[in-house]
Design a protein around this motif. Sequence first.
Motif, PDB file in Angstrom:
ATOM      1  N   ILE A  93       0.839  -1.207   0.000  1.00  0.00           N
ATOM      2  CA  ILE A  93       0.000   0.000   0.000  1.00  0.00           C
ATOM      3  C   ILE A  93       0.866   1.246   0.000  1.00  0.00           C
ATOM      4  N   ALA A  94       1.928   1.242   0.843  1.00  0.00           N
ATOM      5  CA  ALA A  94       2.839   2.389   0.877  1.00  0.00           C
ATOM      6  C   ALA A  94       3.487   2.593  -0.484  1.00  0.00           C
ATOM      7  N   GLY A  95       3.816   1.495  -1.157  1.00  0.00           N
ATOM      8  CA  GLY A  95       4.420   1.606  -2.480  1.00  0.00           C
ATOM      9  C   GLY A  95       3.517   2.312  -3.471  1.00  0.00           C
ATOM     10  N   ALA A  96       2.190   2.051  -3.371  1.00  0.00           N
ATOM     11  CA  ALA A  96       1.245   2.721  -4.269  1.00  0.00           C
ATOM     12  C   ALA A  96       1.195   4.221  -3.985  1.00  0.00           C
ATOM     13  N   LEU A  97       1.157   4.599  -2.692  1.00  0.00           N
ATOM     14  CA  LEU A  97       1.102   6.020  -2.344  1.00  0.00           C
ATOM     15  C   LEU A  97       2.380   6.743  -2.766  1.00  0.00           C
ATOM     16  N   TYR A 299      -2.800  -5.602  -7.007  1.00  0.00           N
ATOM     17  CA  TYR A 299      -1.687  -6.069  -6.189  1.00  0.00           C
ATOM     18  C   TYR A 299      -2.145  -6.455  -4.786  1.00  0.00           C
ATOM     19  N   PHE A 300      -2.981  -5.624  -4.200  1.00  0.00           N
ATOM     20  CA  PHE A 300      -3.415  -5.899  -2.834  1.00  0.00           C
ATOM     21  C   PHE A 300      -4.236  -7.189  -2.783  1.00  0.00           C
ATOM     22  N   ALA A 305      -4.762 -13.018  -1.684  1.00  0.00           N
ATOM     23  CA  ALA A 305      -5.063 -14.350  -2.210  1.00  0.00           C
ATOM     24  C   ALA A 305      -3.936 -15.333  -1.909  1.00  0.00           C
ATOM     25  N   TYR A 306      -2.687 -14.908  -2.121  1.00  0.00           N
ATOM     26  CA  TYR A 306      -1.549 -15.766  -1.800  1.00  0.00           C
ATOM     27  C   TYR A 306      -1.575 -16.164  -0.332  1.00  0.00           C
TER      28      TYR A 306
END
Length: 540
Positions: A93-97, A299-300, A305-306
């Motif tokens: 999530i931080a990577g997206a921001l 991605y999230f 799912a993994y």
Amino acid sequence: MSFLETTPLLDPESVLRKSTDSSSISSIQPGDTLHRTIEDDVLPETTPLGRNITWSSAYIIIISRVIGSGIFATPGAIVTSVGSIGLSLTLWIAGALISWCGLAVGLEYGCMLPRSGGSKVYLEFTYRHPRFLASVLVSVHALVLGFTSSNCIVFGEYVLFALGKVPAEHPTEMRILAVGLMTVITVIHGCFLKTGIFLQNVLGWVKIGLVLFMTIASLGVVIAGYRPENGNLGFPTTWEGLWEGSVWNWGIISTALFKVFYSYSGLENVNNVLNEVKNPVRTLKSAAPTALVTACLLYFVVNVAYFLIVPLDEIKKGGEMVAALFFQRIFGPTTGNILLPLAVATSAAGNVMVVTFALSRLNQEIARQGVIPFGRILSSSKPFGAPLGGLIIHWIPSVIVICVPKQGIYSFILEVEGYPGQFFVLATSLGIIWLRKTRPDLKRPYKAFLPAVWFRVVLSLALLAAPFVPWASESWRDHLSRVSYALVGISVLLFGILYWFVLAVCLPWLGGYRLEEGADVLSDGTIITMLLRVPVEDVN
């Protein structure tokens, strides 16, 4: 490098200003030498390749570049290093921001300077002194580290997995498959331009469909209450369990962030080919943010799912094969081990196609700048109306890296690509701030949020410093081994500085001349820059 013989500079209307009108290109004859100024870089430029990229194609160029091997290979490496599911999901999530902060910078630059070349154009326009330094650094970085190897490796690994082989036990076969993929894609993009665009569009939509399918399948398993025979579902049931085993070390987190950033990299992919985009400013402003939102959501949910299906210890052991483990546990040995791993390999191939497409255009822009040898040949779009020279100089380092016999080569590639790139992230971020103050006259169809730009500056500085902070009880040998990716990246940039010093300082001083930029038009209509040797006495 081949320079023109001493030639007086003419001073008619700029060739690049003329190039915005297709009728004026026809009035310029091959071999004409015309004056070129840096201000011409603010204008759109036509290209002999034509404007073939629509909004949907631009979106696919971005999203298919972003969603590649990253989501199918890096989650295992990331959770292994940071230790817990909670911290791993937080980094995604931080990577997206953080990627949004970088995208904002790319959008302001791209809408302000709507031409092919991406960061090369932006840095040249912003950092004009020392002269030619920005051009050379971007060129050396792109040519040496602008390879497309990681997704080729993932392609080879998943094909072998589908054939029932353990990739680690068959490194030679994996490399043959990876090199074969890189070669086939180079031939397609170099000889069949429209076919290549069509194929990468199709593969892009297949990739999005695959991620959605994985998510729906995992949710179906959970709703049905299915328990695989070889263990329990992997997601922890308590808040404490979600964070159990977290490693709160900035050095470790920074390397994990490099992998996350790699998975989000490509949001500015269409900036490299804006000369070929219809309505480039309007398309860029909407297609890139849409791609970021899509990637973040996908991605999230696929990470969740993994973690829902595969236990954490198995993910850590599986490493890059986490998606294969996921398929195996849900669909069994036949479908899970053959069909769906082949789908992941197909997805990786689609990523290689769009990266090769964009970086070959960047290489062509570099060749047009005149700072590398054989620039005239590599700039040409002959004989098939595609940047074949740019494709070839992209193919060479990609194949070399694929063939390097190094254990853990995938993670090393991600780190060595990501680290030196932070220097350019820092430079473009500071460049936006500088241009806001020094060039308020520039038209800005999009303006980045300045606090986000400053955050990007601070984070880049922290990431650049992180590798050199030693860990507790770490020997100097272990420390050097751990930061080898940073040392390789810095060495490439230092080589670029040395190349610039010889080209722009030493040789002119020894030869009694200074370098000036002129422009020429090749027989296929490609406009190139020539570095002209002008005697010092003529300048004075």
